[in-house]
Write an enzyme that holds these catalytic residues in place. Structure first.
Site, PDB file in Angstrom:
ATOM      1  N   SER A   1      -6.217  -8.689 -12.100  1.00 35.83           N
ATOM      2  CA  SER A   1      -6.264  -7.368 -11.709  1.00 35.83           C
ATOM      3  C   SER A   1      -5.942  -6.510 -12.907  1.00 35.83           C
ATOM      4  CB  SER A   1      -4.918  -6.897 -10.876  1.00 35.83           C
ATOM      5  OG  SER A   1      -4.911  -5.599 -10.448  1.00 35.83           O
TER       6      SER A   1
ATOM      7  N   TYR B   1       4.117  -6.939  -9.259  1.00 32.22           N
ATOM      8  CA  TYR B   1       2.720  -7.272  -9.379  1.00 32.22           C
ATOM      9  C   TYR B   1       1.999  -7.291 -10.594  1.00 32.22           C
ATOM     10  CZ  TYR B   1      -2.045  -7.215  -7.724  1.00 32.22           C
ATOM     11  OH  TYR B   1      -3.508  -7.563  -7.432  1.00 32.22           O
TER      12      TYR B   1
END
Length: 254
Positions: free
Chosen positions: A163, A176
């Site tokens: 990501s 995350y």
């Protein structure tokens, strides 16, 4: 066993937004081992098939290409090994490993809001880092390490779905983001180690999909990496090159 006409893809997170679209778009191009925890992808599989309600006995061409669905909680001990064994027993090989399953839990009040972020550390790193590591290691140990020439001839490789959060700072995404940054570095290390027996490794780092980049573009970037000869890269999808610690895949090919 695979017929040999299609590449064998082991895909985790097959029930998510990207995994489901990948299966629906490419199930006639790849023999897909679709690993999901709950919901199955919306394509024909060994568990279900398409039927014409006006001619229920008539064979449909859509059913000629079925994904092989495997239900698994990949965070449980032994589940990664079970999936690898099932994939190899079913098709005899894996040409493309796509580590797409991910844990996402946001903490908009930051890491000091009680113990919420602290408690989320292990789930993030277990699914986002440890599971891709285990899949890569087990496939190497049980198949790839003994097949160097075949790996190179078949252009076998790993694509980890990272990501933009792995390189950029976004409020509430500390756990995350840290896990995706670790996945990026793990990808580079795997690429270096697996070069010895001819298996490539790369990661894609998309921005938010489908809100900011079409999910179709993210899925296509996986295919482009599978068809390329690149290794050891982390490639942004839907972002500028300097926002993803690397060039976009389309630019890197030229």
């Amino acid at each position: 066993m695979s017929t040999g006409e299609r590449r064998v893809c082991l895909l985790t997170g097959a029930s998510g937004t990207l995994g489901d679209l990948f299966c629906r778009t490419y199930y006639t191009d790849y023999d897909i081992v679709a690993v999901c925890r709950t919901r199955t992808p919306a394509v024909p599989s060994q568990l279900e098939w398409y039927v014409d309600p006006l001619a229920p006995e008539q064979p449909l061409p859509e059913n000629d290409s079925r994904v092989f669905v495997v239900r698994a909680d990949l965070t449980e001990p032994g589940e990664v090994e079970r999936v690898v064994d099932l994939a190899l027993a079913r098709y005899g090989r894996v040409d493309l490993l796509v580590n797409n399953a991910a844990h996402v839990q946001l903490h908009p009040r930051g890491i000091v809001d009680g113990d919420a972020a602290l408690d989320a550390f292990d789930p993030h790193f277990q699914l986002n880092v440890a599971v891709p590591l285990r899949f890569s290691a087990r496939l190497a140990q049980r198949f790839w390490m003994q097949a160097g020439p075949q790996n190179r001839a078949a252009n076998r490789n790993i694509v980890n779905v990272s990501s933009i959060s792995g390189t950029e700072v976004y409020p509430g995404q500390a756990m995350y983001s840290a896990s995706k940054a670790a996945l990026n570095q793990l990808t580079r290390s795997i690429a270096d180690e697996f070069a010895e027996f001819g298996v490539r490794a790369n990661a894609i780092a998309p921005t938010t999909f489908p809100a900011l980049v079409p999910t179709e573009q993210v899925a296509q970037s996986i295919i482009e990496l599978d068809q390329s000869t690149l290794t050891g890269g982390v490639f942004g999808v839907g972002v500028e090159p300097d926002a993803a610690a690397g060039a976009r895949l389309a630019d890197a090919e030229h």
